[in-house]
Design a protein around this motif. Structure first.
Motif, PDB file in Angstrom:
ATOM      1  N   UNK A  71      -1.279   5.312  15.064  1.00 17.85           N
ATOM      2  CA  UNK A  71      -0.426   4.472  16.178  1.00 17.85           C
ATOM      3  C   UNK A  71       1.035   4.354  15.434  1.00 17.85           C
ATOM      4  N   UNK A  72       1.299   4.112  14.307  1.00 16.91           N
ATOM      5  CA  UNK A  72       2.731   4.082  13.515  1.00 16.91           C
ATOM      6  C   UNK A  72       3.405   5.363  13.886  1.00 16.91           C
ATOM      7  N   UNK A  73       2.624   6.407  13.452  1.00 17.54           N
ATOM      8  CA  UNK A  73       3.165   7.763  13.465  1.00 17.54           C
ATOM      9  C   UNK A  73       3.495   7.931  15.083  1.00 17.54           C
ATOM     10  N   UNK A  74       2.969   7.635  16.166  1.00 13.84           N
ATOM     11  CA  UNK A  74       3.248   7.753  17.548  1.00 13.84           C
ATOM     12  C   UNK A  74       4.513   6.947  17.954  1.00 13.84           C
ATOM     13  N   UNK A  75       4.406   5.709  17.265  1.00 14.33           N
ATOM     14  CA  UNK A  75       5.697   4.928  17.578  1.00 14.33           C
ATOM     15  C   UNK A  75       7.086   5.701  16.988  1.00 14.33           C
ATOM     16  N   UNK A  76       6.726   5.967  15.918  1.00 11.67           N
ATOM     17  CA  UNK A  76       8.200   6.761  15.140  1.00 11.67           C
ATOM     18  C   UNK A  76       8.426   8.085  15.974  1.00 11.67           C
ATOM     19  N   UNK A  77       7.504   8.843  16.393  1.00 11.37           N
ATOM     20  CA  UNK A  77       7.603  10.187  17.197  1.00 11.37           C
ATOM     21  C   UNK A  77       8.161   9.715  18.480  1.00 11.37           C
ATOM     22  N   UNK A  78       7.908   8.634  19.015  1.00  5.04           N
ATOM     23  CA  UNK A  78       8.500   8.257  20.404  1.00  5.04           C
ATOM     24  C   UNK A  78       9.770   7.858  20.089  1.00  5.04           C
ATOM     25  N   UNK A  79      10.148   7.078  18.970  1.00  7.32           N
ATOM     26  CA  UNK A  79      11.643   6.855  18.824  1.00  7.32           C
ATOM     27  C   UNK A  79      12.287   7.927  18.604  1.00  7.32           C
ATOM     28  N   UNK A  80      11.876   8.880  17.943  1.00  5.44           N
ATOM     29  CA  UNK A  80      12.735  10.126  17.651  1.00  5.44           C
ATOM     30  C   UNK A  80      12.886  10.975  18.898  1.00  5.44           C
ATOM     31  N   UNK A  81      12.114  10.882  19.803  1.00  7.93           N
ATOM     32  CA  UNK A  81      12.161  11.594  21.150  1.00  7.93           C
ATOM     33  C   UNK A  81      13.269  10.777  21.843  1.00  7.93           C
ATOM     34  N   UNK A  82      13.312   9.687  22.084  1.00  8.77           N
ATOM     35  CA  UNK A  82      14.118   8.563  22.556  1.00  8.77           C
ATOM     36  C   UNK A  82      15.656   8.951  21.807  1.00  8.77           C
ATOM     37  N   UNK A  83      15.693   9.307  20.577  1.00 12.86           N
ATOM     38  CA  UNK A  83      16.827   9.543  19.967  1.00 12.86           C
ATOM     39  C   UNK A  83      17.539  10.784  20.545  1.00 12.86           C
ATOM     40  N   UNK A  84      16.806  11.777  20.486  1.00  8.77           N
ATOM     41  CA  UNK A  84      17.028  13.218  21.060  1.00  8.77           C
ATOM     42  C   UNK A  84      17.321  13.104  22.543  1.00  8.77           C
ATOM     43  N   UNK A  85      16.773  12.358  23.268  1.00  6.57           N
ATOM     44  CA  UNK A  85      17.174  12.272  24.618  1.00  6.57           C
ATOM     45  C   UNK A  85      18.623  11.711  24.712  1.00  6.57           C
ATOM     46  N   UNK A  86      18.851  10.336  23.938  1.00  7.60           N
ATOM     47  CA  UNK A  86      20.115   9.722  24.201  1.00  7.60           C
ATOM     48  C   UNK A  86      21.065  10.418  23.669  1.00  7.60           C
ATOM     49  N   UNK A  87      21.071  11.314  22.505  1.00  7.21           N
ATOM     50  CA  UNK A  87      22.081  12.157  22.078  1.00  7.21           C
ATOM     51  C   UNK A  87      22.547  13.143  23.040  1.00  7.21           C
ATOM     52  N   UNK A  88      21.709  13.660  24.229  1.00  4.54           N
ATOM     53  CA  UNK A  88      21.861  14.378  24.955  1.00  4.54           C
ATOM     54  C   UNK A  88      22.295  13.710  26.294  1.00  4.54           C
ATOM     55  N   UNK A  89      22.496  12.473  26.398  1.00  6.48           N
ATOM     56  CA  UNK A  89      22.951  11.766  27.269  1.00  6.48           C
ATOM     57  C   UNK A  89      21.831  11.707  28.331  1.00  6.48           C
ATOM     58  N   UNK A  90      20.620  11.471  28.135  1.00  3.38           N
ATOM     59  CA  UNK A  90      19.599  11.528  28.881  1.00  3.38           C
ATOM     60  C   UNK A  90      18.582  10.477  28.559  1.00  3.38           C
ATOM     61  N   UNK A  91      17.437  10.105  29.339  1.00  2.00           N
ATOM     62  CA  UNK A  91      16.747   8.766  29.133  1.00  2.00           C
ATOM     63  C   UNK A  91      15.354   9.231  29.395  1.00  2.00           C
ATOM     64  N   UNK A  92      14.315   8.708  29.107  1.00  2.00           N
ATOM     65  CA  UNK A  92      13.068   8.638  29.530  1.00  2.00           C
ATOM     66  C   UNK A  92      12.664   9.239  30.920  1.00  2.00           C
ATOM     67  N   UNK A  93      13.320   8.549  31.970  1.00  2.00           N
ATOM     68  CA  UNK A  93      13.277   8.856  33.360  1.00  2.00           C
ATOM     69  C   UNK A  93      13.438  10.387  33.512  1.00  2.00           C
ATOM     70  N   UNK A  94      14.360  11.074  32.613  1.00  2.00           N
ATOM     71  CA  UNK A  94      14.630  12.536  32.826  1.00  2.00           C
ATOM     72  C   UNK A  94      13.403  13.225  32.312  1.00  2.00           C
ATOM     73  N   UNK A  95      12.598  12.865  31.750  1.00  2.00           N
ATOM     74  CA  UNK A  95      11.329  13.745  31.363  1.00  2.00           C
ATOM     75  C   UNK A  95      10.619  14.164  32.576  1.00  2.00           C
ATOM     76  N   UNK A  96      10.291  15.724  32.264  1.00  2.00           N
ATOM     77  CA  UNK A  96       9.864  16.388  33.306  1.00  2.00           C
ATOM     78  C   UNK A  96       8.290  16.809  32.916  1.00  2.00           C
ATOM     79  N   UNK A  97       8.278  17.208  31.462  1.00  2.00           N
ATOM     80  CA  UNK A  97       7.085  17.511  30.867  1.00  2.00           C
ATOM     81  C   UNK A  97       6.780  16.707  29.548  1.00  2.00           C
TER      82      UNK A  97
END
Length: 121
Positions: free
Chosen positions: A41-67
């Motif tokens: 569960x902690x690994x999942x939480x950190x992985x999701x936070x890392x995914x958020x960081x990459x999206x944000x760095x590209x000016x995107x958000x979770x709602x922009x995920x297609x897959x």
């Protein structure tokens, strides 16, 4: 979860490489180190936070995920923690297609999860 997402002529498309439970560590080879060994569960939480960081760095958000592809070495452990992923998706207004794969091993022996994704706007 969506069965399919049609993206017509996006202005920008982002392919996110495998995001895992890693954090900056200047003392580690490559400057990053695995965190939360043995705690999916902690690994999942950190992985999701890392995914958020990459999206944000590209000016995107979770709602922009297609897959979203989830790779795990512990299928039962992931299924027990899956609610956190579903909550994360809902909170961000995301409805990506999703694939869950059980794998024998990831980059680090103690790594239990990795996320790959695509986003488009």
């Amino acid at each position: 979860m969506a069965q399919g997402r049609l993206v017509e002529a996006p202005a920008r498309r982002l392919a996110l490489s495998g995001q895992g439970p890693f954090a900056a560590d200047p003392a580690a080879p490559g400057g990053v180190a695995l965190r939360h060994a043995g705690d999916l569960p902690a690994q999942l939480a950190l992985s999701l936070a890392n995914l958020d960081a990459v999206l944000a760095a590209a000016g995107m958000a979770r709602a922009d995920l297609v897959s979203l592809r989830v790779l795990t070495t512990d299928m039962d452990g992931f299924l027990a923690a899956e609610g956190a992923l579903l909550d994360w998706l809902r909170a961000g207004g995301a409805r990506p297609t999703r694939t869950l794969l059980g794998v024998a091993r990831l980059t680090e022996a103690a790594q239990a999860i990795e996320l790959e994704a695509e986003a488009a706007v």
